[in-house]
Design an enzyme around this catalytic site. Structure first.
Site, PDB file in Angstrom:
ATOM      1  N   HIS A   1       8.570   5.874  -6.576  1.00 26.44           N
ATOM      2  CA  HIS A   1       9.755   5.029  -6.633  1.00 26.44           C
ATOM      3  C   HIS A   1       9.581   3.957  -7.701  1.00 26.44           C
ATOM      4  CE1 HIS A   1       7.228   2.270  -4.387  1.00 26.44           C
ATOM      5  NE2 HIS A   1       7.187   3.070  -3.351  1.00 26.44           N
TER       6      HIS A   1
HETATM    7  P1  TYD Z   1       7.042   3.405   1.149  1.00 20.04           P
HETATM    8  O1  TYD Z   1       7.626   2.410   0.204  1.00 20.04           O
HETATM    9  O2  TYD Z   1       7.655   4.776   1.128  1.00 20.04           O
HETATM   10  O3  TYD Z   1       5.465   3.513   0.926  1.00 20.04           O
HETATM   11  P2  TYD Z   1       4.636   3.986  -0.371  1.00 20.04           P
HETATM   12  O4  TYD Z   1       5.136   3.186  -1.521  1.00 20.04           O
HETATM   13  O5  TYD Z   1       3.221   3.713  -0.041  1.00 20.04           O
HETATM   14  O6  TYD Z   1       4.879   5.456  -0.565  1.00 20.04           O
HETATM   15  O7  TYD Z   1       7.118   2.782   2.607  1.00 20.04           O
HETATM   16  C1  TYD Z   1       6.721   3.495   3.751  1.00 20.04           C
HETATM   17  C2  TYD Z   1       7.470   2.933   4.945  1.00 20.04           C
HETATM   18  O8  TYD Z   1       7.087   1.587   5.209  1.00 20.04           O
HETATM   19  C3  TYD Z   1       8.971   2.934   4.753  1.00 20.04           C
HETATM   20  O9  TYD Z   1       9.558   3.324   5.988  1.00 20.04           O
HETATM   21  C4  TYD Z   1       9.311   1.494   4.478  1.00 20.04           C
HETATM   22  C5  TYD Z   1       8.240   0.726   5.201  1.00 20.04           C
HETATM   23  N1  TYD Z   1       7.852  -0.540   4.543  1.00 20.04           N
HETATM   24  C6  TYD Z   1       8.188  -1.747   5.133  1.00 20.04           C
HETATM   25  O10 TYD Z   1       8.824  -1.799   6.193  1.00 20.04           O
HETATM   26  N2  TYD Z   1       7.801  -2.913   4.538  1.00 20.04           N
HETATM   27  C7  TYD Z   1       7.122  -2.929   3.370  1.00 20.04           C
HETATM   28  O11 TYD Z   1       6.768  -4.018   2.862  1.00 20.04           O
HETATM   29  C8  TYD Z   1       6.806  -1.663   2.740  1.00 20.04           C
HETATM   30  C9  TYD Z   1       6.085  -1.628   1.427  1.00 20.04           C
HETATM   31  C10 TYD Z   1       7.199  -0.504   3.369  1.00 20.04           C
END
Ligand code: TYD
Length: 134
Positions: free
Chosen positions: A49
């Site tokens: 992302h």
């Molecule tokens: P995601 O951004 O997909 O993780 P990564 O970048 O490691 O692939 O986030 C995973 C899950 O965690 C998603 O459901 C959103 C949640 N999340 C939060 O609630 N707060 C946060 O600060 C972050 C980074 C993620």
């Protein structure tokens, strides 16, 4: 490309070491949130992302991982494998995190409160927004 891999100062003696991140010293933004990624399954890719508003500092405080950074034009791969190396990423950088070692803990500092609406999770949409911002 708006990213910077840097070595950060650490304090210590024969009892151990300590690293601090502080705005204006080794962090360019007000830190509003921190999270860490751990227990990542081998061969899984995380991230995938870009963020419209968030800047990040990433530190592998344990183990190692690789970050593929993409600004819509150029791609770079950075390996984080020591707690005293940090990666700064500006907003609107596409990032993939992968090749996590079994004990990896990736600490992330950012300037924003979590807001899903600032995430771009579709690469074609990311390219479109990058080009419209030029
Ligand atoms: P995601 O951004 O997909 O993780 P990564 O970048 O490691 O692939 O986030 C995973 C899950 O965690 C998603 O459901 C959103 C949640 N999340 C939060 O609630 N707060 C946060 O600060 C972050 C980074 C993620």
């Amino acid at each position: 490309m708006k990213y910077k891999l840097f070595e950060t100062k650490f304090y210590g003696d024969n009892t151990g070491h300590l690293i601090s991140f502080e705005k204006g010293v080794n962090c360019p933004f007000d830190i509003k949130r921190t999270f860490y990624i751990f227990d990542t399954i081998p061969n899984k890719v995380r991230g995938q992302h870009a963020n419209r508003n968030s800047e990040f500092i990433l530190i592998a405080i344990s183990g190692s991982c690789k970050i593929r950074i993409d600004d819509g034009t150029t791609q770079e791969i950075v390996e984080l494998n020591t707690p005293h190396k940090a990666l700064y990423l500006d907003k609107m950088i596409w990032k993939d995190m992968y090749d996590f070692s079994y004990n990896a803990i990736l600490l992330v500092l950012t300037n924003t409160i979590y807001d899903e609406s600032e995430y771009i999770r579709d690469y074609q949409e990311y390219l479109k927004e990058i080009k419209s911002g030029d």
